[in-house]
Design a protein around this motif. Structure first.
Motif, PDB file in Angstrom:
ATOM      1  N   TYR A  40       0.840  -1.188   0.000  1.00 28.00           N
ATOM      2  CA  TYR A  40       0.000   0.000   0.000  1.00 28.00           C
ATOM      3  C   TYR A  40       0.876   1.239   0.000  1.00 28.00           C
ATOM      4  O   TYR A  40       2.002   1.216   0.501  1.00 28.00           O
ATOM      5  N   THR A  41       0.345   2.335  -0.526  1.00 25.86           N
ATOM      6  CA  THR A  41       1.054   3.597  -0.419  1.00 25.86           C
ATOM      7  C   THR A  41       1.217   3.903   1.072  1.00 25.86           C
ATOM      8  O   THR A  41       0.326   3.628   1.872  1.00 25.86           O
ATOM      9  N   GLY A  42       2.361   4.410   1.437  1.00 19.07           N
ATOM     10  CA  GLY A  42       2.644   4.673   2.846  1.00 19.07           C
ATOM     11  C   GLY A  42       3.403   3.562   3.541  1.00 19.07           C
ATOM     12  O   GLY A  42       3.996   3.768   4.592  1.00 19.07           O
ATOM     13  N   ASP A  43       3.400   2.359   2.955  1.00 17.32           N
ATOM     14  CA  ASP A  43       4.162   1.245   3.531  1.00 17.32           C
ATOM     15  C   ASP A  43       5.655   1.506   3.390  1.00 17.32           C
ATOM     16  O   ASP A  43       6.095   2.194   2.474  1.00 17.32           O
ATOM     17  N   ILE A  44       6.410   0.927   4.286  1.00 19.95           N
ATOM     18  CA  ILE A  44       7.857   0.850   4.110  1.00 19.95           C
ATOM     19  C   ILE A  44       8.169  -0.633   3.982  1.00 19.95           C
ATOM     20  O   ILE A  44       8.274  -1.354   4.954  1.00 19.95           O
ATOM     21  N   SER A  45       8.239  -1.065   2.752  1.00 17.60           N
ATOM     22  CA  SER A  45       8.429  -2.489   2.452  1.00 17.60           C
ATOM     23  C   SER A  45       9.910  -2.809   2.428  1.00 17.60           C
ATOM     24  O   SER A  45      10.728  -2.004   2.004  1.00 17.60           O
ATOM     25  N   LYS A  46      10.236  -3.993   2.877  1.00 12.40           N
ATOM     26  CA  LYS A  46      11.636  -4.433   2.895  1.00 12.40           C
ATOM     27  C   LYS A  46      11.937  -5.403   1.766  1.00 12.40           C
ATOM     28  O   LYS A  46      12.991  -6.004   1.739  1.00 12.40           O
ATOM     29  N   HIS A  47      10.985  -5.564   0.826  1.00 17.70           N
ATOM     30  CA  HIS A  47      11.143  -6.594  -0.194  1.00 17.70           C
ATOM     31  C   HIS A  47      10.792  -6.111  -1.590  1.00 17.70           C
ATOM     32  O   HIS A  47       9.973  -5.223  -1.769  1.00 17.70           O
ATOM     33  N   ASN A  87      14.387   3.443   2.905  1.00 13.86           N
ATOM     34  CA  ASN A  87      13.504   3.408   4.079  1.00 13.86           C
ATOM     35  C   ASN A  87      12.499   4.555   4.080  1.00 13.86           C
ATOM     36  O   ASN A  87      12.121   5.064   5.128  1.00 13.86           O
ATOM     37  N   GLU A  88      12.080   4.962   2.895  1.00  8.33           N
ATOM     38  CA  GLU A  88      11.047   5.982   2.769  1.00  8.33           C
ATOM     39  C   GLU A  88       9.713   5.310   2.492  1.00  8.33           C
ATOM     40  O   GLU A  88       9.658   4.237   1.905  1.00  8.33           O
ATOM     41  N   ALA A  89       8.649   5.948   2.902  1.00  3.75           N
ATOM     42  CA  ALA A  89       7.317   5.399   2.674  1.00  3.75           C
ATOM     43  C   ALA A  89       7.032   5.323   1.180  1.00  3.75           C
ATOM     44  O   ALA A  89       7.399   6.214   0.411  1.00  3.75           O
ATOM     45  N   SER A  90       6.364   4.268   0.786  1.00  2.12           N
ATOM     46  CA  SER A  90       6.023   4.059  -0.613  1.00  2.12           C
ATOM     47  C   SER A  90       5.013   5.091  -1.085  1.00  2.12           C
ATOM     48  O   SER A  90       4.125   5.495  -0.336  1.00  2.12           O
TER      49      SER A  90
END
Length: 195
Positions: A40-47, A87-90
């Motif tokens: 989702y927008t706002g996520d900080i995904s590690k993958h 590490n920025e929000a998507s």
């Protein structure tokens, strides 16, 4: 599916099975349902993801609720949100258009793997350069190309997607309305064009 990713790498670089085994411990397999939102927008995904089977897309939704598709990722494509590398929000959503099976990899997979297997570094540089070239061309097409030129470029880039993706998604990717896309396809058909 890990083998499919290994074969993808072997097509790009000379990597041995032993070298691949030394870097593959953090890779996971995952299956997503059709229409499942992966990020989702706002996520900080590690993958990020390598698509083995199925189809994914990256898109945003503007303040009026309109979707803007940035990328499709069919089989043997990589897809991720580069904002997450810092590490920025998507700012993008990623979802599965079809039932999709992927190799899930940490965002820094290639950088870390290149420490163990140096032949990955030139591939990583090529991938980044290709991504930048792709985005520059895409921006230029959106700014200066006709709807027909954009559609023909889409077919060239994604030759097998016209029957897999709804027309409204193709129109969203092209930055035109579905009605405009219908006109373009009709005009091309009148010229006896076949994708």
């Amino acid at each position: 599916m890990i083998n499919q990713f290994k074969n993808y790498l072997k097509e790009k670089i000379e990597i041995t099975d032993e070298q691949f085994d030394s870097i593959s411990a953090d890779l996971k397999i995952k299956k997503f349902d059709k229409n499942e939102i992966v990020q989702y927008t706002g996520d900080i995904s590690k993958h990020g993801f390598f698509v083995c089977k199925g189809l994914m897309r990256t898109y945003s939704i503007d303040s009026k609720g309109k979707e803007h598709i940035l990328q499709f990722a069919p089989e043997n494509w990589l897809i991720s949100d580069r904002n997450n590398m810092n590490n920025e929000a998507s700012i993008f959503f990623i979802d599965a258009i079809e039932v999709t099976e992927v190799v899930v990899m940490p965002n820094d997979f290639i950088e870390q793997a290149a420490i163990k297997v140096p032949c990955l570094q030139p591939m990583h540089t090529r991938l980044l350069n290709n991504s930048i070239r792709f985005m520059q061309k895409r921006i230029n097409m959106l700014l200066s190309a006709t709807a027909e030129e954009r559609y023909l470029d889409f077919i060239k880039l994604y030759p097998n997607l016209t029957l897999r993706v709804p027309q409204w998604m193709i129109a969203s990717y092209l930055g035109i309305t579905p009605e405009s896309l219908s006109r373009v396809r009709k005009e091309l058909a009148n010229k006896h064009f076949r994708p």
